[in-house]
Write a protein that holds these residues in place. Structure first.
Motif, PDB file in Angstrom:
ATOM      1  N   SER A   2     -31.126  -2.048   3.248  1.00 40.74           N
ATOM      2  CA  SER A   2     -30.559  -3.002   2.192  1.00 40.74           C
ATOM      3  C   SER A   2     -29.700  -2.350   1.241  1.00 40.74           C
ATOM      4  O   SER A   2     -30.247  -1.219   0.785  1.00 40.74           O
ATOM      5  N   ALA A   3     -28.692  -2.912   0.596  1.00 40.79           N
ATOM      6  CA  ALA A   3     -27.832  -2.155  -0.231  1.00 40.79           C
ATOM      7  C   ALA A   3     -28.075  -2.980  -1.651  1.00 40.79           C
ATOM      8  O   ALA A   3     -27.225  -3.180  -2.345  1.00 40.79           O
ATOM      9  N   LYS A   4     -29.227  -3.159  -2.026  1.00 43.46           N
ATOM     10  CA  LYS A   4     -29.917  -3.987  -3.242  1.00 43.46           C
ATOM     11  C   LYS A   4     -30.164  -2.739  -4.262  1.00 43.46           C
ATOM     12  O   LYS A   4     -30.586  -2.085  -4.114  1.00 43.46           O
ATOM     13  N   THR A   5     -28.985  -2.805  -5.180  1.00 48.27           N
ATOM     14  CA  THR A   5     -29.142  -1.520  -6.239  1.00 48.27           C
ATOM     15  C   THR A   5     -29.764  -2.329  -7.446  1.00 48.27           C
ATOM     16  O   THR A   5     -29.494  -3.503  -8.006  1.00 48.27           O
ATOM     17  N   LYS A   6     -30.916  -1.714  -7.923  1.00 42.99           N
ATOM     18  CA  LYS A   6     -31.710  -2.147  -9.286  1.00 42.99           C
ATOM     19  C   LYS A   6     -31.102  -1.320 -10.361  1.00 42.99           C
ATOM     20  O   LYS A   6     -30.971  -0.129 -10.371  1.00 42.99           O
TER      21      LYS A   6
END
Length: 145
Positions: A2-6
């Motif tokens: 997943s390419a969820k950047t925090k």
């Protein structure tokens, strides 16, 4: 994946406080280790520091009807001098090897700081033996209990 950047936002004030607290914690750990570390002490104990009780110690030798004293002078850590006292002319005449033998022995004892492994001439072995026993008796008196 997943390419969820925090994204985490840190304020400079929080970083400085955290760094100071971590530094203080490390400093406290170092201080506690230094205080309570059971390592070797730099100062020797009283028994280690003094090999002898400082003073002048004598041992008597009976030579015929005369008495002769061997005097040993020590300080807290070492033997400083060995000499014959109460040596009158009669004893010096009757036992001519006494003084030169003691001079030879005392130079070796002062160098080694021990009565062990002392060498002497074959013709003075009995004189050297009684003088070494007298010196050792005086040193035994000087030893701390």
């Amino acid at each position: 994946m997943s390419a969820k950047t925090k994204i985490v936002v840190l304020r400079m004030k929080e970083l400085i406080y955290t760094g100071i607290f971590v530094g203080l914690a490390l400093l406290l750990v170092v201080i506690f280790l230094a205080m309570f570390h059971g390592g070797k002490k730099d100062t020797p104990t009283a028994a280690e520091a003094s090999a002898y009780i400082p003073g002048v110690y004598t041992a008597s030798l009976a030579l015929g009807s005369q008495n002769l004293d061997v005097e040993v002078i020590v300080d807290a850590a070492r033997i400083t001098d060995i000499r014959l006292v109460n040596l009158d002319d009669t004893i010096a005449t009757m036992y001519p090897l006494m003084e030169p033998t003691l001079e030879s022995l005392s130079s070796q004892i002062l160098e080694n700081q021990s009565t062990e492994n002392i060498s002497y001439a074959e013709n003075t072995k009995y004189t050297a033996y009684i003088l070494l026993k007298a010196v050792q008796a005086a040193l035994n008196k000087a030893a701390p209990q």
